[in-house]
Design a protein around this motif. Structure first.
Motif, PDB file in Angstrom:
ATOM      1  N   ARG A  58      -4.126  30.555  17.870  1.00  0.00           N
ATOM      2  CA  ARG A  58      -3.875  31.513  16.956  1.00  0.00           C
ATOM      3  C   ARG A  58      -4.661  31.419  15.872  1.00  0.00           C
ATOM      4  O   ARG A  58      -4.655  32.340  14.938  1.00  0.00           O
ATOM      5  CB  ARG A  58      -2.353  31.411  16.585  1.00  0.00           C
ATOM      6  CG  ARG A  58      -1.519  32.061  18.007  1.00  0.00           C
ATOM      7  CD  ARG A  58      -0.197  31.612  17.979  1.00  0.00           C
ATOM      8  NE  ARG A  58      -0.101  30.241  18.065  1.00  0.00           N
ATOM      9  CZ  ARG A  58       0.808  29.524  18.620  1.00  0.00           C
ATOM     10  NH1 ARG A  58       2.062  30.375  18.825  1.00  0.00           N
ATOM     11  NH2 ARG A  58       1.077  28.276  18.823  1.00  0.00           N
ATOM     12  N   ASP A 100      -9.961  36.777  14.521  1.00  0.00           N
ATOM     13  CA  ASP A 100     -10.042  37.969  15.642  1.00  0.00           C
ATOM     14  C   ASP A 100     -11.269  38.409  16.041  1.00  0.00           C
ATOM     15  O   ASP A 100     -11.699  38.641  16.861  1.00  0.00           O
ATOM     16  CB  ASP A 100      -8.951  39.205  15.201  1.00  0.00           C
ATOM     17  CG  ASP A 100      -7.483  38.517  15.172  1.00  0.00           C
ATOM     18  OD1 ASP A 100      -7.328  37.631  15.848  1.00  0.00           O
ATOM     19  OD2 ASP A 100      -6.898  39.392  14.476  1.00  0.00           O
ATOM     20  N   ASP A 101     -12.092  38.398  14.882  1.00  0.00           N
ATOM     21  CA  ASP A 101     -13.606  38.931  15.127  1.00  0.00           C
ATOM     22  C   ASP A 101     -14.558  37.850  15.916  1.00  0.00           C
ATOM     23  O   ASP A 101     -15.312  38.237  16.434  1.00  0.00           O
ATOM     24  CB  ASP A 101     -14.212  39.264  13.859  1.00  0.00           C
ATOM     25  CG  ASP A 101     -14.609  38.032  13.072  1.00  0.00           C
ATOM     26  OD1 ASP A 101     -14.082  36.847  13.199  1.00  0.00           O
ATOM     27  OD2 ASP A 101     -15.149  38.470  11.986  1.00  0.00           O
ATOM     28  N   GLU A 121     -10.631  39.508  26.045  1.00  0.00           N
ATOM     29  CA  GLU A 121      -9.821  38.660  26.803  1.00  0.00           C
ATOM     30  C   GLU A 121     -10.225  38.714  28.334  1.00  0.00           C
ATOM     31  O   GLU A 121     -10.373  39.856  28.782  1.00  0.00           O
ATOM     32  CB  GLU A 121      -8.472  39.048  26.414  1.00  0.00           C
ATOM     33  CG  GLU A 121      -7.888  38.760  24.939  1.00  0.00           C
ATOM     34  CD  GLU A 121      -6.829  39.012  24.767  1.00  0.00           C
ATOM     35  OE1 GLU A 121      -5.988  39.868  25.575  1.00  0.00           O
ATOM     36  OE2 GLU A 121      -6.232  38.476  23.726  1.00  0.00           O
TER      37      GLU A 121
END
Length: 461
Positions: A67, A71-72, A77
């Motif tokens: 986590r 994100d970039d 996924e």
């Protein structure tokens, strides 16, 4: 002369993580990275070239909470991997190894990941000198207070360090000469690691796929085994961002067509070939075989020229070998690809580079480097054993062997409870009654660190 506690050579994943851990534990830390220009970053950085796929349990090996990864960094996924044999297919929807990450894995932007690791190291207080390379390293074993090192930089300056972490990747521009200070006369560490010539080359192209075609593999890593000759030789497709995928391959360097038994059995070889095809030709043939009936490859699946290192393409070496231990008695730790943890089976080994770098940095900063060889073996030993055992088993596989292997594993998935499926995949042999025994025998032969090529007690201080 400038003096620091810990000096790190190389700014890839191993070096960056070593710098972060050393600085976080209070050591005055400097990292030297000669740096290369890339269009996908604003500043100089390490040579961040990789197929860049990450399996779920590899995140745990890196000792990261998934986590916290930005994100970039994550592009796609993944839910499964597909192995394609000449006449068979195998799907794996689980690695079979416990992991925190809730998906099979992901593909990621390698340069962004490297940049994030650099930010972590800088935030911890490390001094990252990107654009400054190291020309040489000399060790004084008899210095007052213990072994010390003098690093001569590309600009002619010198830096003295109590501890050094060598993390200059599989090309090992500094590592080999630095370690040769501690080998017997007439011997070289290159006899074990074999650079500067890597034994595999990887080539990949960024291709834009039609939306309906990309949707067929947007959550899948695809590998073709038994399509091209050579130990650990295979093409792949990795989904990227948007509808772009990286289409690439790994193959041995210096292979001659005359050395290939049964060349007619390989789908990516042609009767008119007089030599092993180039990487780009292999990719063209793969795409034509898989998609040429419905698409004009160069028109409908074009190369994206503003990606990669050179007009939508990238070429990089992989020195796939077994690891060496470090001369910790000289206050030196070798981490990541420099120590031989890269493998053509997992496209380099980003995860083991991160973990060994973290261990080396922490122990150097806390004057505990003497335990480094034992600690890294406990952390990544199982992963190394899986790779070297599998490499031994499939070393002489031909196309028919891959088909039998995939058929066997398909049967095992249907009859056994879910568990170490990746272990069964690695162990693939010619019959279910033999393959696990063969794999376990190989693994047993490497117990207690026997996969190490050069041990600590072989160095001379």
């Amino acid at each position: 002369m400038e003096r620091v506690d810990v000096a790190i050579v190389g700014g890839g994943p191993a070096g960056s993580c070593a710098a972060e851990r050393a600085a976080a534990h209070g050591a005055e830390t400097v990292l030297f990275e000669q740096g290369v220009p890339r269009e996908d970053r604003t500043d100089l950085g390490p040579d961040s070239t990789d197929a860049a796929g990450m399996l779920d349990y590899w995140i745990d090996i890196m000792n990261f909470d998934y986590r916290e990864i930005p994100d970039d960094v994550i592009l796609q996924e993944l839910e499964l991997t597909e192995f394609v044999g000449p006449e068979s297919r195998l799907e794996l929807r689980t690695t079979g190894i416990d992991a925190e990450y809730p998906h099979f894995g992901y593909t990621f932007h390698r340069a962004r990941m490297d940049d994030w690791l650099h930010e972590r190291a800088t935030d911890a207080g490390a001094d990252l000198r990107v654009g400054t390379g190291v020309k040489s390293l000399e060790t004084d074993l008899r210095a007052q207070g213990g072994p010390t090192h003098t690093l001569t930089l590309s600009n002619g300056d010198q830096v003295e360090a109590q501890y050094v972490v060598l993390a200059d990747g599989p090309q090992r521009r500094i590592t080999l000469e630095a370690l040769d200070q501690f080998t017997a006369p007439g011997r070289s560490v290159s006899e074990y690691l074999s650079p500067p010539e890597a034994n595999h080359i990887a080539y990949q192209e960024y291709r834009e796929f039609p939306e309906e075609l990309f949707a067929e593999f947007e959550d899948t890593l695809k590998f073709w085994w038994g399509y091209m000759p050579g130990e650990t030789a295979y093409p792949w497709v990795f989904p990227n961002d948007g509808t772009v995928a990286r289409v690439g391959l790994t193959m041995p360097i210096g292979m001659d067509l005359e050395d290939v038994p049964n060349p007619g059995s390989y789908k990516l070889l042609e009767p008119t070939d007089e030599q092993i095809p180039s990487g780009s030709e292999y990719i063209r043939r793969l795409l034509e075989r898989e998609y040429g009936d419905e698409y004009d490859i160069e028109v409908d699946i074009p190369i994206v020229e503003d990606r990669g290192k050179s007009k939508g393409t990238e070429t990089y070496p992989i020195s796939s070998t077994r690891p060496i231990e470090s001369p910790v008695g000289a206050n030196i730790a070798v981490a990541g690809g420099a120590m031989g943890t890269t493998s053509a089976f997992h496209e380099g080994g980003y995860h083991v580079a991160v973990r060994t770098g973290k261990i080396a940095g922490r122990l150097a900063a806390t004057d505990s480097l003497e335990s480094y060889n034992d600690v890294w073996k406990r952390a990544i030993g199982d992963e190394i054993i899986r790779n070297v055992a599998f490499a031994d088993i499939v070393e002489e596989y031909e196309p028919d062997d891959w088909d039998r292997a995939f058929e066997t594993v398909n049967e095992m998935q249907g009859t056994e409870k879910s568990g170490a499926i990746i272990e069964r995949g690695y162990a693939a042999g010619i019959a279910a009654t033999k393959l696990l025994a063969a794999y376990k025998k190989r693994k047993f032969s490497y117990r207690d660190g026997r996969y190490v090529q050069l041990t600590e007690d072989e160095y001379f201080y």
